[in-house]
Design a protein around this motif. Structure first.
Motif, PDB file in Angstrom:
ATOM      1  N   VAL A   1     -16.184  -1.588   2.465  1.00 57.49           N
ATOM      2  CA  VAL A   1     -15.866  -0.211   2.319  1.00 57.49           C
ATOM      3  C   VAL A   1     -16.418   0.132   3.241  1.00 57.49           C
ATOM      4  O   VAL A   1     -16.258   1.054   3.528  1.00 57.49           O
ATOM      5  CB  VAL A   1     -15.741  -0.122   1.138  1.00 57.49           C
ATOM      6  CG1 VAL A   1     -14.619   1.404   0.883  1.00 57.49           C
ATOM      7  CG2 VAL A   1     -14.900  -0.813   0.703  1.00 57.49           C
TER       8      VAL A   1
ATOM      9  N   ARG B   1      -7.850  -4.088  -1.748  1.00 58.70           N
ATOM     10  CA  ARG B   1      -6.935  -3.565  -0.083  1.00 58.70           C
ATOM     11  C   ARG B   1      -7.763  -4.361   0.718  1.00 58.70           C
ATOM     12  O   ARG B   1      -7.245  -5.456   0.980  1.00 58.70           O
ATOM     13  CB  ARG B   1      -6.576  -2.461  -0.136  1.00 58.70           C
ATOM     14  CG  ARG B   1      -6.169  -2.589   1.276  1.00 58.70           C
ATOM     15  CD  ARG B   1      -5.782  -1.166   1.903  1.00 58.70           C
ATOM     16  NE  ARG B   1      -7.550   0.108   2.049  1.00 58.70           N
ATOM     17  CZ  ARG B   1      -7.981  -0.720   2.741  1.00 58.70           C
ATOM     18  NH1 ARG B   1      -7.665  -0.936   4.305  1.00 58.70           N
ATOM     19  NH2 ARG B   1      -9.117  -0.515   2.747  1.00 58.70           N
TER      20      ARG B   1
ATOM     21  N   SER C   1       0.567  -1.102   0.250  1.00 53.50           N
ATOM     22  CA  SER C   1       0.008   0.138   0.373  1.00 53.50           C
ATOM     23  C   SER C   1       1.099   0.552  -0.196  1.00 53.50           C
ATOM     24  O   SER C   1       0.144   2.668  -0.620  1.00 53.50           O
ATOM     25  CB  SER C   1      -1.121  -0.155   1.177  1.00 53.50           C
ATOM     26  OG  SER C   1      -1.710  -1.050   1.407  1.00 53.50           O
TER      27      SER C   1
ATOM     28  N   GLN D   1      -9.104   0.806  -3.476  1.00 58.76           N
ATOM     29  CA  GLN D   1      -9.385  -0.125  -2.076  1.00 58.76           C
ATOM     30  C   GLN D   1     -10.352  -0.992  -1.545  1.00 58.76           C
ATOM     31  O   GLN D   1     -10.078  -1.685  -0.806  1.00 58.76           O
ATOM     32  CB  GLN D   1      -9.803   0.949  -1.257  1.00 58.76           C
ATOM     33  CG  GLN D   1      -9.236   3.081  -1.585  1.00 58.76           C
ATOM     34  CD  GLN D   1      -7.383   2.602  -0.629  1.00 58.76           C
ATOM     35  OE1 GLN D   1      -7.598   2.149   0.264  1.00 58.76           O
ATOM     36  NE2 GLN D   1      -6.596   2.792  -1.584  1.00 58.76           N
TER      37      GLN D   1
END
Length: 609
Positions: A205, A129, A112, A126
């Motif tokens: 998210v 991730r 990252s 994102q």
């Protein structure tokens, strides 16, 4: 992100992850190997023990001999089983967690930090991730455990399967077919989970974002002042319901599989026990019958466990692929390769016919933009929101590569520079720059404080007029900011944060300074004072100022007035006012807007002269 999910086979994943595990903790392999070997030995010994006892009774040996043999065998079994559990405890839990934390979690953090800014801004990165983090938390430990169980069950299956095959090889064929059907059913359920899980990415998210905001001290003021609690709770409940609904569908798929699994298990048990009962009725000896029955039971159980572990490995492959998907993301160009910027105390910048659009946007932010910042010059970029000012700063920092035209730094093309080395020569303060939850000295030095540069930090804080405030803290420059890491962290005002960021900038001693509306949250007078402080302390460095308040940059050598991604006017503050163009009209609007506030603070003439 290339938009395509890369496929990785089971063998490919084993090579990838076992190699990383080997680097992280080689002892884990030895402990797990000992556990597997003793596990198999214990199971074989227990099966043989039952048959051996019956065999001894068949030979009409004395009770004392039988008891002595049984006691010796049981003692050996207990010792072996205890050793197996000892090694199992050693490798499970702590060592697995250690390997994951030291290798995979650290690699995620490094990845990252190494991804370029433009990659981090891309849609989906994102989410990738987040899925990679879930893979580390939920998948990798299970991957190791399931793999060890596969090896245990496979070795037992070979041993006990050989015994069963000596009775009738057809039994092995029947059980293999049943297992393959079961594996196919589980693969269908696992594939459905993976397809459905794609919908969970955005929901994860959103949930994480709201959870973070609920604990964010900076956001807490607005949330309570504007009564956003009910709104955020409603969004979280709605997102959570959607998440739960999708997870329920996944659970339903596995529930249907479990029904099929139970039916197949019933068939398997009927075949094994039915055939053994038939053989016993045909005169098979008691000891041999016990041996075959024990082997058949172990074979059936191990076949069942193996058929469970194998699909579990298949399911975990999706988690492993999530991890590798993120880890294999690459930057548009290597940031540590390229030429060096010519050494100079101040850098020059030249934009030649530069156009830029954000990925996925059909509208250009910059259109055929050309301007020059000379070495040692103080240049201001002003204009309305959306004029492209922040985009220009990001391009100068090398954050984006998808522009057309030419950007030259000290005469060298930016796209050909070593960006890591180049960024050592520039410093920037952005509008939304956030200080880290670290000590004041660490926020200035941008590295871990070893206690040897306290004097330098004090000198920098004196230069930016912040030392008296910091000196009052019990730990001085070693005081922690914010409250995310330590409960006793302190909070600075907006103006104090700007002074601390200025101290950081001065410490770097860069040849190019970029100030992208860092004082937007301050009132006009406070902004004017901070910009004046920047001007005095930056000396002969090249400085690019950006502000939406035109009066704050009147001290600059030149001012560029941007509109629709182009330079519409250029000159000094006085020249642009005299020209009567867009700059002059906007300045007059701002002057009236801020006049009352500035008069109340007694500084209207100073701020908007």
């Amino acid at each position: 992100m290339d938009g395509k999910r890369r496929k990785h086979g089971i063998l490919s994943n084993y090579r990838y992850f076992l190699a990383k595990w080997w680097q992280a903790d080689r002892t884990l392999f030895a402990l797990t190997g000992a556990d597997i070997g003793l596990n198999v030995l214990t199971a074989v010994g227990l099966t043989l023990l039952s048959s051996w006892v019956v065999y001894l009774l068949e030979r009409s040996l004395s009770l004392e001999s039988v008891l002595f043999t049984v006691c010796a065998a049981v003692t050996a079994y207990v010792v072996t089983g205890s050793a197996q559990r000892f090694f199992s405890e050693l490798w499970s839990g702590f060592r697995i967690e250690k390997a994951i934390t030291q290798r995979f979690s650290m690699d995620l953090v490094k990845k990252s930090l190494e991804l370029s800014y433009e990659r981090l801004e891309e849609n989906g990165i994102q989410e990738e991730r987040k899925m990679a983090q879930l893979a580390v938390m939920d998948g990798l430990g299970e991957f190791w455990y399931s793999t060890s169980q596969i090896l245990v069950n496979a070795m037992k299956l070979l041993i006990f399967g050989g015994v069963v095959a000596s009775l009738n090889p057809a039994l092995i064929l029947i059980l293999t077919i049943v297992c393959l059907i079961q594996l196919t059913g589980y693969r269908i359920a696992a594939d459905y989970e993976q397809k459905t899980k794609e919908k969970l990415k955005g929901l994860n998210v959103t949930k994480e974002y709201i959870q973070n905001k609920a604990f964010d001290v900076a956001a807490a003021k607005d949330i309570r002042l504007y009564q956003m609690q009910d709104w955020l709770k409603a969004v979280f409940r709605r997102t959570n319901r959607q998440y739960t609904r999708i997870r329920s569908k996944i659970g339903l798929g596995y529930f249907l599989y479990n029904i099929v699994e139970q039916l197949l298990q019933l068939i398997r048990e009927a075949v094994i026990y039915g055939y053994l009962i038939f053989q016993i009725s045909q005169g098979m000896s008691a000891s041999l019958a016990v041996l075959y029955l024990g082997a058949a039971t172990e074979f059936s159980d191990r076949f069942y466990d193996l058929s469970t572990c194998l699909p579990e490995i298949i399911r975990i492959q999706n988690w492993l692929t999530d991890y590798r998907q993120y880890m294999e993301e690459k930057n548009r160009r290597p940031e540590n390769e390229g030429g060096a910027v010519a050494c100079a105390n101040a850098l020059s910048i030249e934009f030649r016919d530069v156009s830029f659009s954000y990925p996925g946007s059909g509208q250009p932010v910059l259109s055929h933009l050309s301007f020059t910042l000379r070495a040692g010059e103080k240049l201001a970029l002003v204009g309305l929101n959306g004029a492209g000012k922040t985009t220009i700063v990001k391009l100068i920092c090398g954050f984006y590569s998808g522009y057309t035209g030419s950007i030259r730094i000290n005469g060298a093309e930016l796209s050909g520079l070593n960006l890591e080395a180049y960024r050592e020569r520039i410093a920037a303060v952005f509008q939304k720059t956030q200080l880290l939850s670290a000590t004041i000295s660490e926020n200035i030095l941008c590295r871990e404080d070893d206690g040897t540069e306290e004097k330098e930090c004090e000198e920098l804080l004196r230069r930016v007029e912040l030392w008296e405030r910091v000196k009052a803290f019990p730990q001085g420059v070693h005081t922690t900011l914010e409250k995310d890491v330590k409960e006793g962290g302190v909070l600075l005002s907006g103006g104090e944060e700007q002074k601390l960021l200025l101290a950081r900038m001065l410490h770097k001693d860069a040849g190019l300074l970029l100030l992208d509306e860092p004082t937007a949250a301050l009132d006009a007078l406070a902004e004017n004072r901070v910009y004046e402080q920047y001007r005095k302390l930056t000396g002969e460095k090249s400085v690019l100022f950006i502000s939406h308040r035109l009066a704050s940059t009147r001290f600059c050598d030149r001012i560029l007035f941007l509109e629709n991604g182009c330079v519409q006017e250029e000159g000094t503050h006085e020249q642009l006012l005299a020209s009567g163009g867009g700059y002059s009209r906007l300045f007059e609007v701002q002057r009236k807007y801020y006049a009352r506030q500035e008069m109340q603070e007694g500084g209207c003439e100073d701020a908007f002269a």
